[in-house]
Motif scaffolding. Structure first.
Motif, PDB file in Angstrom:
ATOM      1  N   PHE A  25       0.798  -1.214   0.000  1.00 50.90           N
ATOM      2  CA  PHE A  25       0.000   0.000   0.000  1.00 50.90           C
ATOM      3  C   PHE A  25       0.840   1.278   0.000  1.00 50.90           C
ATOM      4  O   PHE A  25       0.444   2.291  -0.576  1.00 50.90           O
ATOM      5  CB  PHE A  25      -0.942   0.007   1.205  1.00 50.90           C
ATOM      6  N   LYS A  26       2.000   1.246   0.627  1.00 48.80           N
ATOM      7  CA  LYS A  26       2.744   2.481   0.850  1.00 48.80           C
ATOM      8  C   LYS A  26       3.793   2.792  -0.218  1.00 48.80           C
ATOM      9  O   LYS A  26       4.048   3.962  -0.513  1.00 48.80           O
ATOM     10  CB  LYS A  26       3.418   2.446   2.227  1.00 48.80           C
ATOM     11  N   ARG A  52       8.927  -3.023  -5.216  1.00 50.36           N
ATOM     12  CA  ARG A  52       8.092  -2.055  -5.944  1.00 50.36           C
ATOM     13  C   ARG A  52       7.714  -2.554  -7.336  1.00 50.36           C
ATOM     14  O   ARG A  52       7.583  -1.770  -8.287  1.00 50.36           O
ATOM     15  CB  ARG A  52       8.813  -0.706  -6.064  1.00 50.36           C
ATOM     16  N   SER A  53       7.511  -3.860  -7.454  1.00 56.05           N
ATOM     17  CA  SER A  53       7.102  -4.426  -8.737  1.00 56.05           C
ATOM     18  C   SER A  53       5.718  -5.064  -8.678  1.00 56.05           C
ATOM     19  O   SER A  53       5.197  -5.526  -9.699  1.00 56.05           O
ATOM     20  CB  SER A  53       8.133  -5.457  -9.219  1.00 56.05           C
ATOM     21  N   PHE A  54       5.110  -5.078  -7.474  1.00 58.85           N
ATOM     22  CA  PHE A  54       3.744  -5.590  -7.328  1.00 58.85           C
ATOM     23  C   PHE A  54       3.101  -4.822  -6.168  1.00 58.85           C
ATOM     24  O   PHE A  54       3.074  -5.276  -5.031  1.00 58.85           O
ATOM     25  CB  PHE A  54       3.732  -7.094  -7.045  1.00 58.85           C
ATOM     26  N   ASN A  55       2.626  -3.626  -6.480  1.00 58.59           N
ATOM     27  CA  ASN A  55       2.041  -2.743  -5.475  1.00 58.59           C
ATOM     28  C   ASN A  55       0.637  -2.349  -5.898  1.00 58.59           C
ATOM     29  O   ASN A  55       0.185  -2.690  -7.003  1.00 58.59           O
ATOM     30  CB  ASN A  55       2.920  -1.503  -5.285  1.00 58.59           C
ATOM     31  N   GLU A  56      -0.047  -1.634  -5.031  1.00 60.80           N
ATOM     32  CA  GLU A  56      -1.429  -1.260  -5.322  1.00 60.80           C
ATOM     33  C   GLU A  56      -1.552  -0.536  -6.665  1.00 60.80           C
ATOM     34  O   GLU A  56      -2.481  -0.783  -7.433  1.00 60.80           O
ATOM     35  CB  GLU A  56      -1.973  -0.379  -4.197  1.00 60.80           C
ATOM     36  N   PRO A  91      -4.755  -8.512  -0.677  1.00 57.31           N
ATOM     37  CA  PRO A  91      -4.921  -7.094  -0.969  1.00 57.31           C
ATOM     38  C   PRO A  91      -5.063  -6.805  -2.460  1.00 57.31           C
ATOM     39  O   PRO A  91      -5.794  -5.888  -2.857  1.00 57.31           O
ATOM     40  CB  PRO A  91      -3.660  -6.449  -0.384  1.00 57.31           C
ATOM     41  N   ALA A  92      -4.405  -7.581  -3.312  1.00 57.14           N
ATOM     42  CA  ALA A  92      -4.531  -7.368  -4.752  1.00 57.14           C
ATOM     43  C   ALA A  92      -5.950  -7.679  -5.220  1.00 57.14           C
ATOM     44  O   ALA A  92      -6.485  -7.009  -6.121  1.00 57.14           O
ATOM     45  CB  ALA A  92      -3.525  -8.229  -5.508  1.00 57.14           C
TER      46      ALA A  92
END
Length: 554
Positions: A25-26, A52-56, A91-92
């Motif tokens: 999330f962040k 940082r390759s699978f984030n919201e 979350p995804a």
């Protein structure tokens, strides 16, 4: 090969789930960095929130792109969506669901919030569309949130169009490019997204679908469950903490099989696993190092077979006693058996049946297919290449050396146009029940008929630049005429079956072959090789293939 390969995971090997969620999330990806952009490999986008390759932002951008793609293609039916047991899938799922609903897409989610194996979702899409085409309803498609067998810190998302299988390159490139445009535009408002009313509460936009009940009830159309039950075969299934957890017990109860689901259940750190070749936890049922814990437990139980799946159950592992059967060996046995025992597959026109394999699968398959008078279709790596044939019922079986395969129903219709690890495991049970011999015994018989091949794969670290240069190689870049003492008879950059680019090279001699290709999702290049001239010759093929590669890339 890590010196810890095959050892049990320790506390230091386990991912911090709270850190994973916080990073999802962040952390914001930098769309100017290739490693942080959306990138669809052979089957979807994969990455980790920590890198940082699978984030919201990725999931919102991909989901919005999928909504726009399906609208552009005139896909107006519901979208079937499911998740595997990777922690980031949760979350995804929320991010994707909320984004798709906001875009006006109606969703079919798993009843009771349960996990969904890839083949169950593929089968659901196919079954819905069979009726939709007859009644004039809009066609459905699907999204599976899974990185398949990748480590616990990873997440993944893949799109399946109305044909039910992995999207082709045209579709994935469109979705990838549009998602990256959205990513670069910074359109994701994270705070407001998480304030949206949970999508399951949105009346009329979400329908619960019982993937498990539908899939399990229909298994009798693709596997001879009666033969397995009548034989009394005692076998076990270990879902490796994946989406097939619970499915195996339900299959046993539904069909009254002497089958036991084993394993600790769902553990999103996968603390019960043994480490794969590189010292990482990886839920690969075809890797001896990864499933050593299962093999060890099976050795203390009186099971004829122990079966295993990965996190989304699109891969299979077949353990006979304490031996994990090489996936290539089982594919050859499966094809030999099916071409003999599926009378409904015989073509009405009398044309030979077509069997699909990837260019890096064993030459034993070639020999088996030829012995049955069938047609072999060699395609590049990636199950998407089998989808047209499986959909049309012209390809009766399609399989990959990485333990992914699917096949037609008894009647010759499509079952799942994505890989089905559950059905392939059950096929091993059917083969044993019907023939009275294990797949390992039957493979030994094949080697007596066709010769014993030695097969191996080496995964070597590779930078993005090296992988790019490998993709650009041509036959003219190979400056030698021999490989391991034999004349090179063929150098392929495109698959013989469909003319599609291999994404690397395949070099053939009379008794051996080597294939070199970059991984679509990991920082490695894969060197496959096989020799029908023995294990020592295989080692020579592997050594010279690596030298040949180094020379070509220098």
């Amino acid at each position: 090969m890590s010196e810890r390969a095959g050892n049990y995971a320790t506390e230091a090997d386990l991912v911090d789930l709270d850190e994973l969620e916080s990073a999802y999330f962040k952390l914001r990806p930098d769309p100017t960095l290739p490693a942080q952009r959306v990138s669809f490999g052979t089957s979807g986008h994969r990455g980790s929130s920590l890198s940082r390759s699978f984030n919201e932002a990725h999931i919102v951008a991909i989901s919005q792109a999928i909504a726009e793609y399906r609208a552009a293609q005139g896909i107006t039916g519901p979208l079937f969506i499911g998740i595997d047991t990777h922690f980031l899938s949760g979350p995804a799922f929320a991010s994707a669901g909320q984004t798709l609903i906001t875009a006006g897409v109606n969703l079919r989610i798993s009843a009771g919030g349960s996990f969904t194996p890839t083949p169950a979702l593929s089968h659901a899409v196919l079954k819905y569309n069979e009726v939709a085409r007859l009644t004039g309803l809009g066609l459905a498609d699907g999204v599976l949130i899974t990185p398949s067998h990748n480590p616990p810190a990873d997440g993944g998302i893949k799109y399946n169009p109305p044909h039910g299988g992995p999207a082709d390159t045209t579709a994935t490139k469109w979705i990838e490019q549009r998602a990256n445009q959205l990513l670069a535009a910074g359109v994701v408002d994270h705070a407001s997204l998480r304030e949206i009313v949970p999508f399951a509460e949105k009346t009329g936009t979400v329908t619960q679908h019982d993937y498990a009940a539908e899939y399990i009830a229909d298994l009798k159309h693709v596997i001879d469950m009666t033969a397995i039950r009548s034989s009394g075969l005692r076998f076990a299934a270990h879902p490796l903490g994946g989406a097939a957890t619970g499915y195996w017990q339900a299959i046993a109860e539904t069909y009254e099989l002497n089958l036991t689901e084993i394993g600790p259940g769902i553990d999103q750190q996968w603390s019960f696993m043994t480490l794969d070749w590189d010292g990482k936890i990886r839920m690969d049922p075809s890797s001896l190092n990864a499933v050593k814990a299962v093999v060890d437990s099976a050795s203390h139980a009186d099971y004829t077979l122990t079966l295993a799946n990965d996190a989304d159950a699109d891969r299979h592992g077949i353990i006979v006693g304490t031996e994990l059967l090489n996936p290539n060996h089982f594919l050859a046995v499966a094809i030999d058996y099916l071409l003999t025992h599926r009378k409904g597959w015989h073509s009405a026109t009398g044309a030979p049946l077509t069997v699909g394999k990837t260019v890096v699968s064993s030459g034993m398959i070639d020999r088996v297919v030829a012995a049955h008078g069938a047609t072999l279709e060699e395609v590049p790596v990636g199950f998407k290449w089998f989808v047209p044939g499986l959909s049309a019922g012209t390809t009766v079986f399609g399989g990959e050396e990485s333990a992914g395969a699917s096949m037609l129903t008894f009647e010759g219709g499509p079952w799942s146009t994505d890989k089905d690890g559950i059905v392939l495991c059950l096929l091993a049970a059917e083969i044993t029940a019907v023939t009275g011999k294990t797949p390992a015994q039957l493979y030994q018989e094949l080697t007596e008929r066709f010769g014993p091949p030695a097969y191996g794969r080496i995964d070597a670290p590779a930078t993005a630049e090296q992988k790019s240069r490998l993709l650009a190689l041509s036959a003219a870049d190979i400056k030698t005429a021999t490989l391991a003492g034999e004349s090179i008879t063929e150098i392929l950059t495109h698959a013989p079956g469909n003319g599609a680019p291999i994404g690397g090279l395949v070099i053939k001699t009379a008794d051996a072959w080597a294939a070199i290709r970059p991984s679509g999702t990991e920082a490695v290049m894969k060197i496959y090789a096989e020799s029908f001239a023995g294990a020592e010759h295989l080692k020579r093929v592997q050594k010279e293939a690596q030298e040949l590669l180094a020379s070509a890339l220098s």
